[in-house]
Design a protein around this motif. Sequence first.
Motif, PDB file in Angstrom:
ATOM      1  N   PHE A 151       3.862  -8.545   1.232  1.00 29.19           N
ATOM      2  CA  PHE A 151       3.790  -8.687  -0.217  1.00 29.19           C
ATOM      3  C   PHE A 151       2.588  -7.913  -0.759  1.00 29.19           C
ATOM      4  O   PHE A 151       1.537  -7.851  -0.097  1.00 29.19           O
ATOM      5  N   ASN A 152       2.737  -7.336  -1.960  1.00 29.08           N
ATOM      6  CA  ASN A 152       1.599  -6.889  -2.761  1.00 29.08           C
ATOM      7  C   ASN A 152       1.197  -8.068  -3.652  1.00 29.08           C
ATOM      8  O   ASN A 152       2.060  -8.642  -4.337  1.00 29.08           O
ATOM      9  N   LEU A 153      -0.075  -8.412  -3.665  1.00 34.64           N
ATOM     10  CA  LEU A 153      -0.466  -9.552  -4.505  1.00 34.64           C
ATOM     11  C   LEU A 153      -1.887  -9.379  -5.033  1.00 34.64           C
ATOM     12  O   LEU A 153      -2.704  -8.634  -4.469  1.00 34.64           O
ATOM     13  N   GLN A 185      -0.028   1.301  -8.802  1.00 32.44           N
ATOM     14  CA  GLN A 185      -1.116   0.869  -7.918  1.00 32.44           C
ATOM     15  C   GLN A 185      -0.589   0.083  -6.709  1.00 32.44           C
ATOM     16  O   GLN A 185      -1.257   0.019  -5.677  1.00 32.44           O
ATOM     17  N   ALA A 186       0.579  -0.517  -6.880  1.00 32.77           N
ATOM     18  CA  ALA A 186       1.149  -1.285  -5.770  1.00 32.77           C
ATOM     19  C   ALA A 186       1.577  -0.335  -4.652  1.00 32.77           C
ATOM     20  O   ALA A 186       1.986   0.799  -4.886  1.00 32.77           O
ATOM     21  N   HIS A 187       1.472  -0.818  -3.445  1.00 29.31           N
ATOM     22  CA  HIS A 187       1.783  -0.003  -2.265  1.00 29.31           C
ATOM     23  C   HIS A 187       3.260  -0.123  -1.917  1.00 29.31           C
ATOM     24  O   HIS A 187       3.857  -1.202  -2.034  1.00 29.31           O
ATOM     25  N   ASP A 247       7.529  -0.490   2.338  1.00 29.41           N
ATOM     26  CA  ASP A 247       8.404   0.102   3.355  1.00 29.41           C
ATOM     27  C   ASP A 247       7.689   1.179   4.162  1.00 29.41           C
ATOM     28  O   ASP A 247       8.060   1.437   5.310  1.00 29.41           O
ATOM     29  N   GLU A 248       6.676   1.813   3.548  1.00 31.01           N
ATOM     30  CA  GLU A 248       5.965   2.906   4.209  1.00 31.01           C
ATOM     31  C   GLU A 248       4.774   2.426   5.035  1.00 31.01           C
ATOM     32  O   GLU A 248       4.126   3.231   5.707  1.00 31.01           O
ATOM     33  N   LEU A 249       4.478   1.128   4.992  1.00 27.21           N
ATOM     34  CA  LEU A 249       3.338   0.604   5.746  1.00 27.21           C
ATOM     35  C   LEU A 249       3.710   0.209   7.169  1.00 27.21           C
ATOM     36  O   LEU A 249       2.833  -0.005   8.005  1.00 27.21           O
TER      37      LEU A 249
END
Length: 354
Positions: A131-133, A217-219, A222-224
């Motif tokens: 999650f991005n949080l 700004q969110a990552h 899927d690419e991480l």
Amino acid sequence: MSRSQREERGGGYASARERAEKAGSGSRAGYLKLPSGVKLFKPKAGIVLLDIMPFRAGLHNPFADEGMKYYERTFFVHRNIGPNEEMVLCPRKTSGGRCPVCERKAVLARKDDDDAEALAKELEPKQRQLFNLINRKEPDAGIQIWDISYHLFGEELDKSIRASDEEDRWDAFFHLKDGFTLKVSMEDDSYSGHAFVRAGRIDFKKREPYESDMLDQAHCLDELLTELSYEKLKKLYLGVDEEEDEDEPRHRRDEDEDAPKRRHAEEEEEEPRSKKRHAEEEEEDETPKRKRPVEDEDEPPRKKKPADEDDEWDKFDEEKPKRRPAEEEEEEDKPKRKRPAAEEEDEDKPKRKR
């Protein structure tokens, strides 16, 4: 690059750049590579206030098409892989690729053995989420990445959304303009001696709108994810160091050296068994049961013909006319020995009329 190549290039010195790049990337061994400066969110027991941020989905996200705004990345891992007991991405469950760990698990699952069954269970892929949080209690930290088991947070989140009414719009909790802050009660728990925290109750609180630039700004979650190749994952599972590609570990070399000896011993053990079977076949040939008609022995044993040996049978048919004179004489005698009963009756009829 092998160890010898690195030593030759660096004059025997270890690389400071390699260490700096690994440390700066926030890399988590096995499956997750974080951008430089990004923190992992690690909650403790108590109340946490979380704003889940949307991101643009990349390739292979199982629940969102590429480019869609979404909030999580589901993936699967194998635990305790290799000598360092690493957590690694499962290619089969995550992206549909081949996975040597899953292949080994399938072999163990077919064995009727308690130990094999227990090991197969340990190799079962485990579901996790990213999650991005923004932690409302630590806003200056910016967007953090939360890597957590599905059963410790996502499962409870799904239950809450399913139990809500449509007019509540809790399923829009991650939207920038009309989203919700998640008030999560994190509780201490443990399993098999391992302590962790899991989500208890989750409340949805209306939040202030975020600016649209938060999406940039969110990552892209899927690419991480870092997926090892089949060969690398297999070597890791077997405990083979990549630096020893050319020189296998000593214990594996010993096994390979012993393999010819084992095969030779097996062949020597098989030879007496083969001779015994041959002797038994010869004894059967001499028994009265083997008194078949001559014409039967001339016919090929078609019942035993393999489906893929047509060529061999064609060769046999070509050689069939080349029989010995004795066999030809026996062949000529066939009609005399095996005439139908009906023909014999026909020859007797004139005699009965006289």
